[in-house]
Design a protein around this motif. Structure first.
Motif, PDB file in Angstrom:
ATOM      1  N   GLN A 161      13.977   5.804  -1.053  1.00 28.79           N
ATOM      2  CA  GLN A 161      15.078   4.833  -0.935  1.00 28.79           C
ATOM      3  C   GLN A 161      14.985   4.090   0.393  1.00 28.79           C
ATOM      4  N   ASP A 162      14.731   4.840   1.461  1.00 30.25           N
ATOM      5  CA  ASP A 162      14.605   4.216   2.783  1.00 30.25           C
ATOM      6  C   ASP A 162      13.368   3.323   2.848  1.00 30.25           C
ATOM      7  N   LEU A 163      12.263   3.776   2.233  1.00 29.21           N
ATOM      8  CA  LEU A 163      11.028   2.991   2.245  1.00 29.21           C
ATOM      9  C   LEU A 163      11.210   1.662   1.501  1.00 29.21           C
ATOM     10  N   SER A 164      11.913   1.706   0.385  1.00 33.33           N
ATOM     11  CA  SER A 164      12.132   0.459  -0.372  1.00 33.33           C
ATOM     12  C   SER A 164      12.959  -0.538   0.445  1.00 33.33           C
ATOM     13  N   GLN A 165      13.902  -0.030   1.236  1.00 32.07           N
ATOM     14  CA  GLN A 165      14.716  -0.930   2.061  1.00 32.07           C
ATOM     15  C   GLN A 165      13.886  -1.522   3.198  1.00 32.07           C
ATOM     16  N   ARG A 166      12.994  -0.684   3.800  1.00 34.83           N
ATOM     17  CA  ARG A 166      12.144  -1.204   4.869  1.00 34.83           C
ATOM     18  C   ARG A 166      11.193  -2.280   4.337  1.00 34.83           C
ATOM     19  N   ARG A 167      10.705  -2.084   3.127  1.00 33.23           N
ATOM     20  CA  ARG A 167       9.807  -3.086   2.536  1.00 33.23           C
ATOM     21  C   ARG A 167      10.528  -4.423   2.302  1.00 33.23           C
ATOM     22  N   VAL A 168      11.732  -4.364   1.753  1.00 33.90           N
ATOM     23  CA  VAL A 168      12.450  -5.609   1.461  1.00 33.90           C
ATOM     24  C   VAL A 168      12.883  -6.299   2.749  1.00 33.90           C
ATOM     25  N   ASN A 172       4.418  -0.529  -9.069  1.00 34.64           N
ATOM     26  CA  ASN A 172       5.795  -0.147  -8.751  1.00 34.64           C
ATOM     27  C   ASN A 172       6.112  -0.271  -7.257  1.00 34.64           C
ATOM     28  N   ARG A 173       5.094  -0.267  -6.398  1.00 34.60           N
ATOM     29  CA  ARG A 173       5.319  -0.422  -4.958  1.00 34.60           C
ATOM     30  C   ARG A 173       5.442  -1.931  -4.662  1.00 34.60           C
ATOM     31  N   ARG A 174       6.656  -2.452  -4.747  1.00 34.92           N
ATOM     32  CA  ARG A 174       6.794  -3.917  -4.759  1.00 34.92           C
ATOM     33  C   ARG A 174       8.123  -4.366  -4.151  1.00 34.92           C
ATOM     34  N   VAL A 175       8.142  -5.658  -3.773  1.00 36.51           N
ATOM     35  CA  VAL A 175       9.381  -6.395  -3.475  1.00 36.51           C
ATOM     36  C   VAL A 175       9.360  -7.642  -4.359  1.00 36.51           C
ATOM     37  N   VAL A 176      10.439  -7.854  -5.097  1.00 38.21           N
ATOM     38  CA  VAL A 176      10.498  -8.997  -6.016  1.00 38.21           C
ATOM     39  C   VAL A 176      11.725  -9.858  -5.697  1.00 38.21           C
ATOM     40  N   GLU A 212       0.851  -1.192   0.000  1.00 40.71           N
ATOM     41  CA  GLU A 212       0.000   0.000   0.000  1.00 40.71           C
ATOM     42  C   GLU A 212       0.886   1.240   0.000  1.00 40.71           C
ATOM     43  N   PHE A 213       0.296   2.356  -0.360  1.00 41.05           N
ATOM     44  CA  PHE A 213       1.049   3.611  -0.460  1.00 41.05           C
ATOM     45  C   PHE A 213       1.661   3.979   0.889  1.00 41.05           C
ATOM     46  N   ASP A 214       2.965   4.277   0.841  1.00 38.44           N
ATOM     47  CA  ASP A 214       3.730   4.766   1.983  1.00 38.44           C
ATOM     48  C   ASP A 214       3.732   3.777   3.158  1.00 38.44           C
ATOM     49  N   LYS A 215       3.605   2.470   2.852  1.00 45.42           N
ATOM     50  CA  LYS A 215       3.621   1.468   3.922  1.00 45.42           C
ATOM     51  C   LYS A 215       4.630   0.355   3.581  1.00 45.42           C
ATOM     52  N   ALA A 216       5.090  -0.347   4.661  1.00 45.56           N
ATOM     53  CA  ALA A 216       6.039  -1.462   4.500  1.00 45.56           C
ATOM     54  C   ALA A 216       5.505  -2.733   5.148  1.00 45.56           C
ATOM     55  N   ASP A 217       4.182  -2.797   5.323  1.00 41.34           N
ATOM     56  CA  ASP A 217       3.571  -3.986   5.926  1.00 41.34           C
ATOM     57  C   ASP A 217       3.294  -5.030   4.840  1.00 41.34           C
ATOM     58  N   VAL A 218       3.668  -6.288   5.135  1.00 41.82           N
ATOM     59  CA  VAL A 218       3.426  -7.386   4.184  1.00 41.82           C
ATOM     60  C   VAL A 218       1.982  -7.841   4.353  1.00 41.82           C
ATOM     61  N   LEU A 219       1.202  -7.746   3.296  1.00 43.78           N
ATOM     62  CA  LEU A 219      -0.209  -8.104   3.357  1.00 43.78           C
ATOM     63  C   LEU A 219      -0.374  -9.629   3.452  1.00 43.78           C
ATOM     64  N   ALA A 220      -1.417 -10.055   4.157  1.00 45.67           N
ATOM     65  CA  ALA A 220      -1.677 -11.480   4.376  1.00 45.67           C
ATOM     66  C   ALA A 220      -1.948 -12.225   3.080  1.00 45.67           C
ATOM     67  N   VAL A 221      -2.408 -11.519   2.058  1.00 45.88           N
ATOM     68  CA  VAL A 221      -2.751 -12.167   0.802  1.00 45.88           C
ATOM     69  C   VAL A 221      -1.544 -12.828   0.139  1.00 45.88           C
ATOM     70  N   TYR A 222      -0.332 -12.420   0.529  1.00 47.32           N
ATOM     71  CA  TYR A 222       0.882 -12.977  -0.083  1.00 47.32           C
ATOM     72  C   TYR A 222       1.467 -14.159   0.713  1.00 47.32           C
ATOM     73  N   GLY A 223       0.693 -14.665   1.667  1.00 44.64           N
ATOM     74  CA  GLY A 223       1.183 -15.777   2.485  1.00 44.64           C
ATOM     75  C   GLY A 223       1.542 -17.025   1.682  1.00 44.64           C
ATOM     76  N   LYS A 255      11.904 -10.170   4.192  1.00 42.60           N
ATOM     77  CA  LYS A 255      12.951 -11.051   4.714  1.00 42.60           C
ATOM     78  C   LYS A 255      12.600 -11.526   6.121  1.00 42.60           C
ATOM     79  N   ALA A 256      12.162 -10.600   6.968  1.00 44.02           N
ATOM     80  CA  ALA A 256      11.817 -10.954   8.346  1.00 44.02           C
ATOM     81  C   ALA A 256      10.647 -11.927   8.384  1.00 44.02           C
ATOM     82  N   ARG A 257       9.682 -11.735   7.501  1.00 44.95           N
ATOM     83  CA  ARG A 257       8.510 -12.622   7.469  1.00 44.95           C
ATOM     84  C   ARG A 257       8.926 -14.054   7.116  1.00 44.95           C
ATOM     85  N   ILE A 258       9.788 -14.195   6.128  1.00 44.62           N
ATOM     86  CA  ILE A 258      10.237 -15.540   5.715  1.00 44.62           C
ATOM     87  C   ILE A 258      11.038 -16.202   6.835  1.00 44.62           C
TER      88      ILE A 258
END
Length: 314
Positions: free
Chosen positions: A252-259, A300-304, A207-218, A263-266
């Motif tokens: 730049q900082d937001l993209s790092q927090r998302r990735v 574009n708001r993604r981690v791949v 979501e916009f301006d967030k770094a929370d991993v949504l449950a839908v990607y479990g 990593k932490a979730r896995i």
């Protein structure tokens, strides 16, 4: 004669079976007991004991040619010269071997008859069967029984004699140990296992301006984690991105927090060691869609991430 045959049997059973057969030049003594045809008897004896000296040559381990000369030590007055061939049957396993013997014998016999000295010269053919054993690497025991028939000489008609022979032979050549050929097992070529290459792609949108991993990607995260558990040699490289809204440094900082969140979730939910996961934040520098639309900015708001590995097809 019966006593001598019993003695022959006992001696042959007592001889060791531990040594090998031989080849080459040999010599040795033998003791023979002759039972003579009644037409041959002159001095009243139908038996004779003869001590002989033998010299021969054994070749191919199965054949031998031997000459001998002997003289009486009891009974009839006999001198006898012989030339014989030997053949051994069966495989040489270091024990008893049966052989056949045959050849020529020349008798020179003297005896008294009616106060006269009579001489008899007889040419004979002989044949017999016996057994031998190498009791040491160079000493051989032989024992056999033979029959002899006159083919030429003084006297009328056919004459048949019989003999029992015991002897020792000494071989000058030491036995050569047999060459043992050990078959080398031929390994069948191993079939290469059938394999397949698999690629697992991970795409987590935010979501916009967030770094929370949504449950839908479990489910996607679980598939990645399961593959890493099975294939412990593979690693996962994650890339974090943002859309173009906001300051570049902030993105730049937001993209790092998302990735780092992925990593932490896995790691926390599936137990994958963090050392196997590398992360890089790219901010807004690598868009995959148009940042002028809501749909494009959402993509574009993604981690791949992507993993490629090979597994054996069962």
């Amino acid at each position: 004669m019966k006593k001598l045959l019993i003695a022959v049997g006992g001696l042959m059973l007592a001889v060791s079976m531990s040594a090998q057969s031989q080849e080459g030049l040999y010599l040795g003594p033998s003791l023979s007991y002759y039972y003579l045809d009644s037409d041959r008897v002159v001095s009243g004896h139908d038996e004779a004991g003869v001590l002989s000296f033998n010299i021969g040559y054994r070749f191919f381990n199965d054949w031998a040619l031997e000459a001998s000369y002997g003289s009486d030590i009891a009974g009839e007055d006999i001198d006898i010269a012989q030339l014989n061939a030997y053949y051994w049957f069966g495989e040489d396993d270091g024990g008893w071997r049966t052989y056949a013997v045959g050849g020529y014998a020349y008798y020179d016999r003297e005896g008294e008859k009616n106060l006269q000295i009579e001489e008899e010269y007889t040419h004979q053919l002989q044949a017999g069967l016996g057994m031998s054993n190498m009791i040491t690497p160079q000493w051989e025991f032989r024992g056999d029984v033979r029959v002899l028939n006159k083919i030429r000489g003084e006297g009328k008609g056919s004459m048949w004699d019989a003999s029992v022979n015991l002897g020792m032979r000494y071989y000058f050549n030491k036995p050569v140990a047999p060459v043992v050929v050990v078959p080398v097992p031929v390994r069948e070529p191993e079939m290469e296992p059938e394999t397949r290459t698999l690629t697992i792609k991970l795409n987590v949108e935010f979501e916009f301006d967030k770094a929370d991993v949504l449950a839908v990607y479990g489910d996607e995260l679980e598939a990645v984690a399961n593959a890493m558990k099975v294939h412990e040699d593979i690693t996962l490289e994650l890339e974090g991105h943002t859309d173009s809204r906001g300051e570049e440094g902030y993105n730049q900082d937001l993209s790092q927090r998302r990735v780092d969140a992925v990593k932490a979730r896995i790691h926390e939910e599936y137990g994958i060691d963090v050392s196997r996961i590398t992360t890089t934040g790219y901010g807004e520098s690598r868009p995959v869609a148009d940042n002028d639309t809501d749909e494009g900015r959402a993509r574009n708001r993604r981690v791949v991430g992507e993993m490629t590995f090979t597994e054996v097809v069962k």
